[in-house]
Scaffold this motif. Structure first.
Motif, short mmCIF file in Angstrom:
data_model
loop_
_atom_site.label_atom_id
_atom_site.label_comp_id
_atom_site.label_asym_id
_atom_site.label_seq_id
_atom_site.Cartn_x
_atom_site.Cartn_y
_atom_site.Cartn_z
N ILE A 31 36.98 30.59 32.35
CA ILE A 31 37.08 31.81 32.07
C ILE A 31 38.42 32.56 32.42
N PHE A 32 38.91 33.18 31.20
CA PHE A 32 40.10 33.96 31.48
C PHE A 32 40.08 35.29 31.24
N VAL A 33 40.58 36.26 32.28
CA VAL A 33 40.52 37.81 32.18
C VAL A 33 41.53 38.19 32.46
N GLY A 34 42.02 39.36 31.73
CA GLY A 34 43.19 40.22 31.70
C GLY A 34 42.93 41.49 31.90
N ALA A 35 43.62 42.46 32.75
CA ALA A 35 43.51 43.81 32.88
C ALA A 35 44.69 44.63 33.54
N SER A 36 44.71 45.96 33.38
CA SER A 36 45.63 46.75 33.90
C SER A 36 45.21 47.84 34.36
N THR A 37 45.43 49.19 33.81
CA THR A 37 44.95 50.42 34.45
C THR A 37 43.51 50.54 34.30
N GLY A 81 41.68 48.55 35.91
CA GLY A 81 41.40 47.00 35.89
C GLY A 81 40.67 46.62 37.34
N THR A 82 41.21 47.12 38.53
CA THR A 82 40.77 46.89 39.80
C THR A 82 39.15 46.84 39.70
N GLU A 83 38.62 48.40 39.36
CA GLU A 83 37.39 48.49 39.57
C GLU A 83 36.56 47.82 38.34
N ALA A 84 37.28 47.59 37.16
CA ALA A 84 36.45 46.92 36.18
C ALA A 84 36.23 45.45 36.61
N ILE A 85 37.38 44.83 37.06
CA ILE A 85 37.20 43.31 37.61
C ILE A 85 36.13 43.40 38.58
N LYS A 86 35.87 44.39 39.65
CA LYS A 86 35.22 44.16 40.57
C LYS A 86 33.60 44.24 39.91
N GLU A 87 33.47 45.20 39.04
CA GLU A 87 32.12 45.35 38.23
C GLU A 87 31.81 44.05 37.55
N PHE A 88 32.80 43.39 36.81
CA PHE A 88 32.52 42.35 36.18
C PHE A 88 32.26 41.05 37.04
N LEU A 89 33.01 40.78 38.09
CA LEU A 89 32.55 39.65 38.88
C LEU A 89 31.13 39.99 39.76
N CYS A 90 31.08 41.19 39.96
CA CYS A 90 29.61 41.28 40.79
C CYS A 90 28.40 41.00 39.93
N PRO A 135 34.89 28.22 36.49
CA PRO A 135 36.36 28.57 36.92
C PRO A 135 36.69 29.77 36.28
N ILE A 136 37.27 31.00 37.19
CA ILE A 136 37.76 32.08 36.37
C ILE A 136 39.21 32.49 36.90
N LEU A 137 40.11 32.88 36.12
CA LEU A 137 41.42 32.99 36.15
C LEU A 137 41.93 34.40 35.86
N ILE A 138 42.34 35.14 36.66
CA ILE A 138 42.35 36.49 36.27
C ILE A 138 43.93 36.90 36.66
N VAL A 139 44.32 37.65 35.62
CA VAL A 139 45.68 38.52 35.68
C VAL A 139 45.38 40.10 35.77
N GLN A 140 45.76 40.59 36.72
CA GLN A 140 45.54 41.93 36.89
C GLN A 140 47.12 42.69 37.11
#
Length: 353
Positions: free
Chosen positions: A169-175, A177-186, A194-199
């Motif tokens: 899984i590959f994930v990208g985010a910006s503005t 994104g910190t809370e969106a990534i948290k909600e997604f990963l929870c 495996p998950i690779l993330i660029v914020q």
């Protein structure tokens, strides 16, 4: 043209003057006031009704975190934190984003080799995005109270058998994104693919961000150092100083860090990660593009889809800034849009097929 009204809140007269001068360069932004402390800011908000606040963290009478906490409870509005890029500053800024701040930027004197013109351009861009941001009401972290940064790591919430699915899984985010990534990963179990993330985030923040997520989410979360074997049950966060990509090694897939020039004005860039997913992983990749301003990740997600990957974008209603997912959707890079609270389920379903 209706201008975005900005209120500057900082205890330093020099900083208030400097930020006011920078913001005033933009024809669509208007500084309606500058406050030296939280009590003054509170009264100015009532009178001036600004659209966006810039908020210092360290202030007399009431610090920025406490003021932000009260503001988001009583009068939620877009806030851009102005923070020192230090270890302590990064922890405080992440807490501010958790409380409800839209974005953050470093103090002008902390921009290293960048020019003041570059800094002003970034500040203006962030304020513009904040002016159109959706403010999501969320539980307030009370200063001195329970701190979600140190919550106990949860147990697995289901079994996906990441080792057997063969998906990555590959994930990208910006503005936003910190809370969106948290909600997604929870919503992701401990035995996930495996998950690779660029914020998009400066290098002083990514280690703190990874530690925060590791304490909140079931999978193991780490800041990539480069050269790690990509394994199930592990989330790799790109460091703020380097692009991250995936490559095929002798014993499986590996992370790789690159100090090559910025792409789409960002390093790390989502497109670099997504392009490597398209070329190295192909149909066994799953791409996810979350909230963020700009276009980074749109072309890369399209290339992933063209390579046979499943691709998802966060929908407009749940994005803080519907920029990156929108651009990907418009060019055909997004196979399916979904609200943030349903993305983990959809991605996990795709990982089992």
């Amino acid at each position: 043209m209706k201008k975005i009204k900005v209120l500057i809140v900082d205890d330093s007269a020099l900083m208030r003057s400097l930020l006011t001068e920078m913001v005033s360069l933009a024809p669509d932004l208007e500084v309606v006031g500058a406050a030296p402390d939280a009590p003054t800011a509170r009264e100015m908000i009532k009178v001036l009704n600004p659209d966006v606040l810039t908020l210092d963290v360290q202030m007399p009478k009431m610090d920025g975190i406490e003021f932000l906490s009260r503001l988001m409870r009583l009068r939620p509005m877009p806030v851009v934190m102005v923070s020192a890029y230090t270890q302590a500053g990064s922890e405080t800024t992440l807490k501010a984003l958790e409380i409800g701040a839209v974005d953050f930027i470093g103090k002008p004197q902390a921009v290293g080799g960048r020019t003041m013109e570059d800094y002003a351009e970034e500040l203006i861009e962030k304020l513009r995005a904040a002016g159109g941001a959706r403010i999501r009401r969320q539980p307030v972290v009370q200063p001195g109270g329970s701190d979600s940064l140190v919550q106990v790591k949860p147990a697995s919430v289901g079994r996906v058998s990441g080792a057997m699915s063969g998906k990555i899984i590959f994930v990208g985010a910006s503005t936003g994104g910190t809370e969106a990534i948290k909600e997604f990963l929870c919503g992701i179990p401990a035995d996930c693919p495996p998950i690779l993330i660029v914020q998009h985030m400066p290098e002083a923040f990514t280690a703190s961000f990874a530690r925060r997520l590791d304490g909140l989410c079931a999978p193991k979360v780490l800041e990539s150092k480069g050269g790690e074997r990509v394994e199930p049950g592990t989330v790799y966060i790109a460091p703020g100083h380097s692009h991250m990509q995936i490559r095929k090694g002798a014993s499986g897939f590996m992370t790789e860090l690159l100090q090559t020039p910025p792409v789409n004005r960002h390093r790390p860039a989502v497109d670099v990660l997504f392009d490597s997913a398209a070329s190295c992983v192909g149909k066994n990749a799953i791409g996810v593009l979350l909230t963020g301003m700009g276009k980074d990740g749109a072309q890369g997600l399209l290339r992933m889809r063209q390579a046979g990957a499943r691709t998802f974008g966060q929908d407009e209603a749940t994005c803080v800034v519907y920029g990156m997912p929108r651009e990907a959707f418009l060019i055909g890079g997004v196979e399916e849009q979904a609200p943030l609270d349903d993305l983990a389920r959809k991605v996990l379903q795709a990982a089992t097929r």
